[in-house]
Scaffold this active site. Structure first.
Site, short mmCIF file in Angstrom:
data_model
loop_
_atom_site.label_atom_id
_atom_site.label_comp_id
_atom_site.label_asym_id
_atom_site.label_seq_id
_atom_site.Cartn_x
_atom_site.Cartn_y
_atom_site.Cartn_z
N HIS A 178 -2.29 -33.73 18.60
CA HIS A 178 -1.14 -34.52 19.07
C HIS A 178 -0.06 -33.64 19.66
O HIS A 178 1.08 -34.06 19.79
CB HIS A 178 -0.62 -35.38 17.92
CG HIS A 178 -1.72 -36.24 17.36
ND1 HIS A 178 -2.12 -37.41 17.98
CD2 HIS A 178 -2.56 -36.05 16.33
CE1 HIS A 178 -3.14 -37.91 17.31
NE2 HIS A 178 -3.43 -37.10 16.31
N ARG B 142 -5.04 -5.21 6.15
CA ARG B 142 -5.58 -6.51 6.60
C ARG B 142 -7.01 -6.73 6.14
O ARG B 142 -7.59 -7.78 6.40
CB ARG B 142 -5.46 -6.61 8.12
CG ARG B 142 -6.08 -5.46 8.88
CD ARG B 142 -5.61 -5.44 10.33
NE ARG B 142 -6.10 -4.29 11.07
CZ ARG B 142 -5.50 -3.10 11.11
NH1 ARG B 142 -4.40 -2.90 10.40
NH2 ARG B 142 -5.99 -2.11 11.83
N LYS C 236 9.63 -0.37 13.79
CA LYS C 236 10.20 -0.16 12.44
C LYS C 236 11.23 0.97 12.49
O LYS C 236 12.32 0.85 11.93
CB LYS C 236 9.10 0.27 11.46
CG LYS C 236 8.13 -0.78 11.04
CD LYS C 236 7.23 -0.20 9.95
CE LYS C 236 5.94 -0.97 9.83
NZ LYS C 236 4.96 -0.34 8.95
N GLU D 17 -3.93 -6.97 14.99
CA GLU D 17 -3.52 -5.64 14.53
C GLU D 17 -4.70 -4.67 14.63
O GLU D 17 -4.52 -3.48 14.84
CB GLU D 17 -2.97 -5.70 13.09
CG GLU D 17 -2.13 -4.48 12.74
CD GLU D 17 -1.45 -4.58 11.38
OE1 GLU D 17 -2.16 -4.66 10.37
OE2 GLU D 17 -0.21 -4.56 11.33
N LYS E 268 0.84 -1.21 0.00
CA LYS E 268 0.00 0.00 0.00
C LYS E 268 0.88 1.26 0.00
O LYS E 268 0.64 2.19 -0.74
CB LYS E 268 -0.92 -0.04 1.22
CG LYS E 268 -1.88 1.09 1.30
CD LYS E 268 -2.90 0.82 2.39
CE LYS E 268 -3.67 2.08 2.73
NZ LYS E 268 -4.67 1.85 3.77
O1 F6P Z 1 3.78 -2.92 9.49
C1 F6P Z 1 2.46 -3.26 9.47
C2 F6P Z 1 1.87 -3.02 8.13
O2 F6P Z 1 1.78 -1.64 7.90
C3 F6P Z 1 0.49 -3.67 7.99
O3 F6P Z 1 -0.52 -2.92 8.53
C4 F6P Z 1 0.39 -3.85 6.52
O4 F6P Z 1 -0.59 -4.79 6.15
C5 F6P Z 1 1.80 -4.30 6.19
O5 F6P Z 1 2.64 -3.60 7.09
C6 F6P Z 1 2.23 -4.04 4.79
O6 F6P Z 1 2.23 -2.67 4.48
P1 F6P Z 1 2.36 -2.21 2.99
O7 F6P Z 1 1.22 -2.78 2.23
O8 F6P Z 1 2.32 -0.70 3.02
O9 F6P Z 1 3.67 -2.71 2.45
#
Ligand code: F6P
Length: 476
Positions: free
Chosen positions: A362, A246, A465, A331, A191
């Site tokens: 198991h 998500r 991060k 999340e 994204k």
């Molecule tokens: O670090 C968490 C996160 O931002 C998630 O919410 C998201 O799904 C994932 O990393 C991937 O993010 P991107 O699609 O921006 O690479």
């Protein structure tokens, strides 16, 4: 809209009082004194049924929980989401994943993207030069498509599908093993197009192409078109801000899955989810499956004190479901401040974990049956075989009823009284899987409203991060 703390609601206080009565009761007694329980505490929507008769709830608990949903203004919040109001307040964003599966009623831009996806997937599936698709992404940009491909399998194509999410180079190495750069297509889903893991893997894949045309071998799915172009991609599918990672498998992030499933099955997936959207927005709370799932979870977490929740799919095809739901639930609802920024005095999302049955029987089922922490379970059965169904039922029964024969030595006794729900899919196909995943999405939504938290941001992942970036910069 109600943003007061839930523990100030009258029903919350009544549930807390009533819990004391429930503590002294046993599921085994409820079943023997109430012959109708097993059929009464069960509801279904189009081939997906939930049996919650083994939850530690009686009619009064259910009544109070439904009242609580009302006092929390769940119907108003739900309408606000479907209307596209900016309910993700910390990011001032609408929450629009349900629009991705609204069919003819979806907004024009969403329909246009879906059309492009179908046309790109048709082209890819029909290209005899292509042998492998490697999907790069992490979190919501990977878990959904990977689950779909693993659960439903490819059909109508000989293409191989691989995924790499980890910044550990081994993940990509494995995804590329045996592939020929000439016949490989890389789908980069991100994204933000800033996620280090995904970009590192994309750069490594570019190097692996040894100078071949990036524009020919890469497709990007992103909300950051500029960064994707700078990388060298020209075929770019959009991902709007209002689609959380998500919640994005229904969007262009699902392109890889669409290539594997084919258009008809992808449409069935969307249609299944849409049917659940309609059910969620219109069914009365007493029969509304995601609302019930959410309420039962709140009962287990906040009133019976369960810190974890297990999801056990009795289906090898659904082995990735727990990992997918971990991101969706934890999340979304792993939060310790409410919508007003107040520190919470009550628990939110439990730790979700699980593995496919019968394999787990198991190993960790020992703890489920005789451990000191009762773990509420969702058994997910998908009509795969009588053997699997019998095992799931046996586990649920044993957890609920335990042993009754006191002549057994203590180490062989099962305390029982351990809650579970059984979610039964008539069969495992795209439509039913779409339904199942949408049920969990709306369960998460329901709980977010009950707990007065924003389920659609994820600030908790950012600090780590930044710290990793700082450590790397210091070491460089
Ligand atoms: O670090 C968490 C996160 O931002 C998630 O919410 C998201 O799904 C994932 O990393 C991937 O993010 P991107 O699609 O921006 O690479």
């Amino acid at each position: 809209m109600n943003t007061s703390p839930p523990d100030q609601c009258p029903s919350w206080a009544r549930l807390a009082q009533y819990r004391e009565r429930i503590r002294g009761t046993r599921l085994a007694d409820w079943f023997s004194s109430d012959r109708g329980r097993a059929t009464r505490l069960m509801t279904a929507i189009g081939g997906v049924q939930i049996d919650y008769s083994r939850q530690r709830v009686d009619d009064e608990v259910l009544r109070l929980l439904v009242q609580l949903a009302d006092q929390r203004a769940l119907p108003e919040w739900r309408a606000a989401m479907f209307e596209g109001q900016p309910i993700n307040t910390t990011e001032q964003r609408a929450v629009e994943h349900t629009r991705l599966r609204a069919g003819d009623r979806a907004p024009a831009d969403i329909r246009a993207t879906l059309e492009r996806m179908r046309s790109i997937a048709g082209r890819i599936r029909g290209d005899p030069r292509l042998r492998r698709i490697v999907h790069l992404g992490t979190g919501g940009s990977a878990l959904g498509p990977q689950l779909l491909v693993d659960a439903l399998g490819a059909s109508g194509t000989d293409l191989e599908f691989r995924f790499a999410a980890n910044v550990d180079p081994l993940d990509l190495e494995r995804a590329l093993a045996g592939a020929d750069p000439e016949s490989t297509l890389v789908v980069v889903a991100s994204k933000t197009f800033t996620t280090r893991e995904t970009l590192a893997n994309a750069q490594a894949a570019k190097r692996w192409l040894s100078g071949r045309d990036v524009a020919k071998h890469f497709i990007a799915v992103t909300g950051n078109e500029r960064a994707a172009r700078e990388f060298g991609v020209t075929e770019i599918l959009p991902l709007p801000d209002s689609i959380g990672g998500r919640y994005s498998l229904w969007s262009a992030v699902g392109l890889t899955a669409l290539c594997a499933l084919g258009a008809d099955r992808f449409d069935a997936l969307l249609a299944g989810a849409h049917a659940v959207d309609e059910h969620f927005s219109s069914a009365p709370a007493e029969r509304n499956i995601p609302v019930l799932m959410g309420l039962l979870g709140v009962w287990n977490v906040n009133f019976l004190g369960s810190p974890t929740h297990a999801v056990l799919p009795y289906s090898n095809a659904l082995r990735l479901l727990p990992a997918y739901l971990q991101q969706l639930e934890m999340e979304s609802n792993g939060k310790c401040v409410d919508r007003e920024g107040r520190t919470l005095a009550y628990a939110t999302a439990p730790v979700l974990w699980g593995a496919e049955g019968t394999v787990g029987q198991h190993s960790f089922h020992q703890l489920l049956h005789q451990g000191t922490q009762p773990v509420p379970v969702d058994f997910v059965v998908a009509g795969v075989s009588a053997e699997l169904d019998a095992n799931a039922q046996a586990q649920a029964e044993t957890l609920a009823l335990g042993t009754t024969d006191d002549s057994w030595p203590p180490h062989r006794r099962h305390p029982g009284n351990r809650p579970s729900s059984t979610i039964r899919l008539e069969r495992l196909d795209a439509r039913h899987l779409g339904q199942l995943l949408a049920l969990y999405e709306h369960k998460v939504f329901t709980q977010g409203i009950l707990w007065n938290i924003n389920s659609f941001d994820q600030w908790g992942v950012e600090l780590g991060k930044a710290e990793a970036r700082r450590i790397l910069a210091k070491e460089a």
